[in-house]
Design a protein around this motif. Structure first.
Motif, PDB file in Angstrom:
ATOM      1  N   ALA A 284     -56.477 -64.202 -39.491  1.00  0.00           N
ATOM      2  CA  ALA A 284     -57.706 -64.992 -39.540  1.00  0.00           C
ATOM      3  C   ALA A 284     -58.929 -64.104 -39.327  1.00  0.00           C
ATOM      4  O   ALA A 284     -59.944 -64.242 -40.031  1.00  0.00           O
ATOM      5  CB  ALA A 284     -57.659 -66.100 -38.484  1.00  0.00           C
ATOM      6  N   ALA A 285     -58.842 -63.188 -38.387  1.00  0.00           N
ATOM      7  CA  ALA A 285     -59.967 -62.296 -38.131  1.00  0.00           C
ATOM      8  C   ALA A 285     -60.248 -61.408 -39.337  1.00  0.00           C
ATOM      9  O   ALA A 285     -61.416 -61.181 -39.696  1.00  0.00           O
ATOM     10  CB  ALA A 285     -59.682 -61.440 -36.903  1.00  0.00           C
ATOM     11  N   ALA A 286     -59.188 -60.914 -39.977  1.00  0.00           N
ATOM     12  CA  ALA A 286     -59.369 -60.056 -41.143  1.00  0.00           C
ATOM     13  C   ALA A 286     -60.029 -60.803 -42.299  1.00  0.00           C
ATOM     14  O   ALA A 286     -60.779 -60.216 -43.086  1.00  0.00           O
ATOM     15  CB  ALA A 286     -58.017 -59.500 -41.595  1.00  0.00           C
ATOM     16  N   CYS A 287     -59.753 -62.105 -42.374  1.00  0.00           N
ATOM     17  CA  CYS A 287     -60.315 -62.939 -43.445  1.00  0.00           C
ATOM     18  C   CYS A 287     -61.622 -63.619 -43.035  1.00  0.00           C
ATOM     19  O   CYS A 287     -62.133 -64.475 -43.762  1.00  0.00           O
ATOM     20  CB  CYS A 287     -59.301 -64.004 -43.868  1.00  0.00           C
ATOM     21  N   ARG A 288     -62.114 -63.267 -41.840  1.00  0.00           N
ATOM     22  CA  ARG A 288     -63.351 -63.869 -41.322  1.00  0.00           C
ATOM     23  C   ARG A 288     -63.229 -65.393 -41.257  1.00  0.00           C
ATOM     24  O   ARG A 288     -64.124 -66.132 -41.663  1.00  0.00           O
ATOM     25  CB  ARG A 288     -64.560 -63.458 -42.177  1.00  0.00           C
ATOM     26  N   ALA A 289     -62.111 -65.847 -40.731  1.00  0.00           N
ATOM     27  CA  ALA A 289     -61.807 -67.280 -40.691  1.00  0.00           C
ATOM     28  C   ALA A 289     -61.555 -67.729 -39.261  1.00  0.00           C
ATOM     29  O   ALA A 289     -61.119 -66.957 -38.406  1.00  0.00           O
ATOM     30  CB  ALA A 289     -60.564 -67.583 -41.537  1.00  0.00           C
ATOM     31  N   ASN A 290     -61.844 -68.995 -39.016  1.00  0.00           N
ATOM     32  CA  ASN A 290     -61.422 -69.624 -37.768  1.00  0.00           C
ATOM     33  C   ASN A 290     -59.939 -69.956 -37.869  1.00  0.00           C
ATOM     34  O   ASN A 290     -59.392 -70.118 -38.963  1.00  0.00           O
ATOM     35  CB  ASN A 290     -62.227 -70.895 -37.505  1.00  0.00           C
ATOM     36  N   LEU A 291     -59.277 -70.069 -36.724  1.00  0.00           N
ATOM     37  CA  LEU A 291     -57.860 -70.404 -36.706  1.00  0.00           C
ATOM     38  C   LEU A 291     -57.660 -71.720 -35.981  1.00  0.00           C
ATOM     39  O   LEU A 291     -58.009 -71.863 -34.810  1.00  0.00           O
ATOM     40  CB  LEU A 291     -57.048 -69.310 -36.013  1.00  0.00           C
ATOM     41  N   GLN A 292     -57.087 -72.681 -36.683  1.00  0.00           N
ATOM     42  CA  GLN A 292     -56.749 -73.979 -36.105  1.00  0.00           C
ATOM     43  C   GLN A 292     -55.278 -73.970 -35.706  1.00  0.00           C
ATOM     44  O   GLN A 292     -54.424 -73.566 -36.507  1.00  0.00           O
ATOM     45  CB  GLN A 292     -56.999 -75.086 -37.132  1.00  0.00           C
ATOM     46  N   VAL A 293     -54.974 -74.390 -34.502  1.00  0.00           N
ATOM     47  CA  VAL A 293     -53.583 -74.435 -34.037  1.00  0.00           C
ATOM     48  C   VAL A 293     -53.103 -75.875 -34.024  1.00  0.00           C
ATOM     49  O   VAL A 293     -53.720 -76.746 -33.409  1.00  0.00           O
ATOM     50  CB  VAL A 293     -53.447 -73.819 -32.630  1.00  0.00           C
ATOM     51  N   ILE A 294     -52.012 -76.126 -34.715  1.00  0.00           N
ATOM     52  CA  ILE A 294     -51.381 -77.437 -34.719  1.00  0.00           C
ATOM     53  C   ILE A 294     -50.293 -77.446 -33.650  1.00  0.00           C
ATOM     54  O   ILE A 294     -49.369 -76.620 -33.678  1.00  0.00           O
ATOM     55  CB  ILE A 294     -50.799 -77.778 -36.103  1.00  0.00           C
ATOM     56  N   HIS A 295     -50.410 -78.351 -32.711  1.00  0.00           N
ATOM     57  CA  HIS A 295     -49.492 -78.387 -31.573  1.00  0.00           C
ATOM     58  C   HIS A 295     -48.228 -79.184 -31.883  1.00  0.00           C
ATOM     59  O   HIS A 295     -48.194 -79.988 -32.803  1.00  0.00           O
ATOM     60  CB  HIS A 295     -50.208 -78.961 -30.355  1.00  0.00           C
ATOM     61  N   ARG A 296     -47.196 -78.869 -31.141  1.00  0.00           N
ATOM     62  CA  ARG A 296     -45.895 -79.536 -31.278  1.00  0.00           C
ATOM     63  C   ARG A 296     -45.335 -79.384 -32.691  1.00  0.00           C
ATOM     64  O   ARG A 296     -44.749 -80.307 -33.257  1.00  0.00           O
ATOM     65  CB  ARG A 296     -45.970 -81.012 -30.876  1.00  0.00           C
ATOM     66  N   SER A 297     -45.521 -78.204 -33.254  1.00  0.00           N
ATOM     67  CA  SER A 297     -44.960 -77.894 -34.570  1.00  0.00           C
ATOM     68  C   SER A 297     -44.455 -76.467 -34.565  1.00  0.00           C
ATOM     69  O   SER A 297     -44.999 -75.594 -33.873  1.00  0.00           O
ATOM     70  CB  SER A 297     -46.009 -78.069 -35.671  1.00  0.00           C
ATOM     71  N   GLY A 298     -43.411 -76.242 -35.346  1.00  0.00           N
ATOM     72  CA  GLY A 298     -42.932 -74.895 -35.582  1.00  0.00           C
ATOM     73  C   GLY A 298     -43.488 -74.366 -36.895  1.00  0.00           C
ATOM     74  O   GLY A 298     -44.491 -74.860 -37.411  1.00  0.00           O
ATOM     75  N   HIS A 299     -42.817 -73.369 -37.445  1.00  0.00           N
ATOM     76  CA  HIS A 299     -43.291 -72.696 -38.658  1.00  0.00           C
ATOM     77  C   HIS A 299     -43.432 -73.648 -39.849  1.00  0.00           C
ATOM     78  O   HIS A 299     -44.332 -73.475 -40.673  1.00  0.00           O
ATOM     79  CB  HIS A 299     -42.320 -71.563 -39.009  1.00  0.00           C
ATOM     80  N   MET A 300     -42.570 -74.646 -39.932  1.00  0.00           N
ATOM     81  CA  MET A 300     -42.579 -75.559 -41.088  1.00  0.00           C
ATOM     82  C   MET A 300     -43.620 -76.664 -40.893  1.00  0.00           C
ATOM     83  O   MET A 300     -43.308 -77.856 -40.879  1.00  0.00           O
ATOM     84  CB  MET A 300     -41.188 -76.133 -41.318  1.00  0.00           C
ATOM     85  N   ILE A 301     -44.862 -76.272 -40.780  1.00  0.00           N
ATOM     86  CA  ILE A 301     -45.962 -77.219 -40.603  1.00  0.00           C
ATOM     87  C   ILE A 301     -45.991 -78.289 -41.692  1.00  0.00           C
ATOM     88  O   ILE A 301     -46.215 -79.469 -41.394  1.00  0.00           O
ATOM     89  CB  ILE A 301     -47.300 -76.465 -40.526  1.00  0.00           C
ATOM     90  N   PRO A 302     -45.769 -77.955 -42.970  1.00  0.00           N
ATOM     91  CA  PRO A 302     -45.820 -79.008 -44.002  1.00  0.00           C
ATOM     92  C   PRO A 302     -44.813 -80.134 -43.779  1.00  0.00           C
ATOM     93  O   PRO A 302     -45.056 -81.268 -44.211  1.00  0.00           O
ATOM     94  CB  PRO A 302     -45.519 -78.243 -45.296  1.00  0.00           C
ATOM     95  N   LEU A 303     -43.704 -79.837 -43.114  1.00  0.00           N
ATOM     96  CA  LEU A 303     -42.719 -80.876 -42.834  1.00  0.00           C
ATOM     97  C   LEU A 303     -42.967 -81.559 -41.492  1.00  0.00           C
ATOM     98  O   LEU A 303     -42.824 -82.771 -41.367  1.00  0.00           O
ATOM     99  CB  LEU A 303     -41.306 -80.279 -42.843  1.00  0.00           C
ATOM    100  N   GLU A 304     -43.334 -80.785 -40.490  1.00  0.00           N
ATOM    101  CA  GLU A 304     -43.466 -81.330 -39.138  1.00  0.00           C
ATOM    102  C   GLU A 304     -44.813 -81.997 -38.869  1.00  0.00           C
ATOM    103  O   GLU A 304     -44.902 -82.889 -38.023  1.00  0.00           O
ATOM    104  CB  GLU A 304     -43.257 -80.220 -38.113  1.00  0.00           C
ATOM    105  N   ALA A 305     -45.849 -81.547 -39.547  1.00  0.00           N
ATOM    106  CA  ALA A 305     -47.202 -82.051 -39.261  1.00  0.00           C
ATOM    107  C   ALA A 305     -47.948 -82.322 -40.566  1.00  0.00           C
ATOM    108  O   ALA A 305     -49.083 -81.898 -40.750  1.00  0.00           O
ATOM    109  CB  ALA A 305     -47.964 -81.047 -38.403  1.00  0.00           C
ATOM    110  N   ALA A 306     -47.290 -83.073 -41.464  1.00  0.00           N
ATOM    111  CA  ALA A 306     -47.840 -83.292 -42.803  1.00  0.00           C
ATOM    112  C   ALA A 306     -49.205 -83.965 -42.772  1.00  0.00           C
ATOM    113  O   ALA A 306     -50.139 -83.553 -43.477  1.00  0.00           O
ATOM    114  CB  ALA A 306     -46.868 -84.122 -43.640  1.00  0.00           C
ATOM    115  N   ASP A 307     -49.352 -84.991 -41.940  1.00  0.00           N
ATOM    116  CA  ASP A 307     -50.618 -85.729 -41.934  1.00  0.00           C
ATOM    117  C   ASP A 307     -51.743 -84.891 -41.343  1.00  0.00           C
ATOM    118  O   ASP A 307     -52.868 -84.887 -41.864  1.00  0.00           O
ATOM    119  CB  ASP A 307     -50.459 -87.035 -41.147  1.00  0.00           C
ATOM    120  N   GLU A 308     -51.454 -84.165 -40.283  1.00  0.00           N
ATOM    121  CA  GLU A 308     -52.482 -83.319 -39.672  1.00  0.00           C
ATOM    122  C   GLU A 308     -52.887 -82.190 -40.617  1.00  0.00           C
ATOM    123  O   GLU A 308     -54.074 -81.847 -40.730  1.00  0.00           O
ATOM    124  CB  GLU A 308     -51.982 -82.752 -38.348  1.00  0.00           C
TER     125      GLU A 308
END
Length: 256
Positions: free
Chosen positions: A223-247
């Motif tokens: 994120a720092a290299a891309c000059r981007a903010n980083l949003q952390v999704i809680h209670r999820s592992g690597h498979m964010i699209p499956l575990e936190a689809a709505d968020e």
């Protein structure tokens, strides 16, 4: 002579031929999609199904690609000769065939592919979801084993890709849907380093609180290299699209 996009019998499934590569499949939800999602290693567009449906409920049409050799795209018999550069070619072909796309979303390996593609096209926004790091995966090497046979055990699959309390059905679904990955492409994630300064559009980074594949430190560094903010999704592992689809859909739609 222009290449034509063929719409096949399955609703929402587009087939995009390439002059120098196999025909690729793109799954669309809604008309004139504004977002293209790129899956990670051993996965396919199906891991984004709920994300796309959630975006559609927010009036944002989207599409998800099956990279060559994956799911509905051609090239399965040649999978082991494909490099990350071939996957970038697929994404560029999809963007060329779908001119309404303004946002590119890459998950895991797809994040690295998207970083490279985003340096070659005009986009409004790049979203990196638990992305393979811009500096390479060597620092996460103990976790980076992305070949299909690794996920034959539900215990190992959960420990690497999911939150400890993720439903068994979700873990089983991933195991049923995942496939073999190109060993060449997987090993390139250790060494191939895109130049973040060439990504001249807005970047949004998303990480998971319990990601045992890409470390939080690596996500912060990307994120720092891309000059981007980083949003952390809680209670999820690597498979964010499956575990936190709505968020995830909400985060994408906020800037789509």
């Amino acid at each position: 002579m222009e290449l034509l996009v063929a719409i096949v019998a399955t609703p929402g499934l587009l087939r995009i031929p390439q002059r120098d590569g196999p025909t690729i499949a793109v799954h669309a939800v809604g008309q004139s999609p504004r977002v293209l999602l790129v899956h990670g290693a051993t996965a396919s567009a199906t891991c984004s199904t709920e994300v796309m449906q959630s975006m559609a409920a927010r009036d944002v049409a989207s599409a998800a690609i099956d990279l060559r050799g994956h799911a509905h795209s051609d090239g399965h018999e040649e999978l082991q000769r494909f490099a990350l550069e071939h996957y970038v070619q697929d994404v560029l072909a999809a963007l060329g065939a779908l001119p309404t796309i303004r946002t590119l979303v890459g998950h895991s390996m797809g994040g690295l592919v998207s970083q490279i593609a985003a340096a070659q096209v005009r986009l409004r926004r790049l979203v990196l979801v638990a992305s393979s790091p811009a500096h390479g995966m060597l620092g996460d090497g103990a976790r980076m084993r992305s070949i299909r046979s690794l996920y034959s055990s539900s215990r190992v699959t959960r420990s690497l890709l999911f939150h400890p309390e993720a439903p068994d059905t979700l873990v089983s679904r991933f195991m049923d849907e995942c496939q073999e990955e190109s060993w060449l492409a997987a090993t390139q994630m250790n060494t191939l380093r895109p130049d973040p300064t060439q990504v001249l559009r807005r970047v949004h980074g998303i990480a998971a609180s319990h990601d045992n594949m890409v470390s939080g430190r690596s996500s912060l560094r990307t994120a720092a290299a891309c000059r981007a903010n980083l949003q952390v999704i809680h209670r999820s592992g690597h498979m964010i699209p499956l575990e936190a689809a709505d968020e995830l859909a909400r985060a994408i739609c906020d800037g789509a």
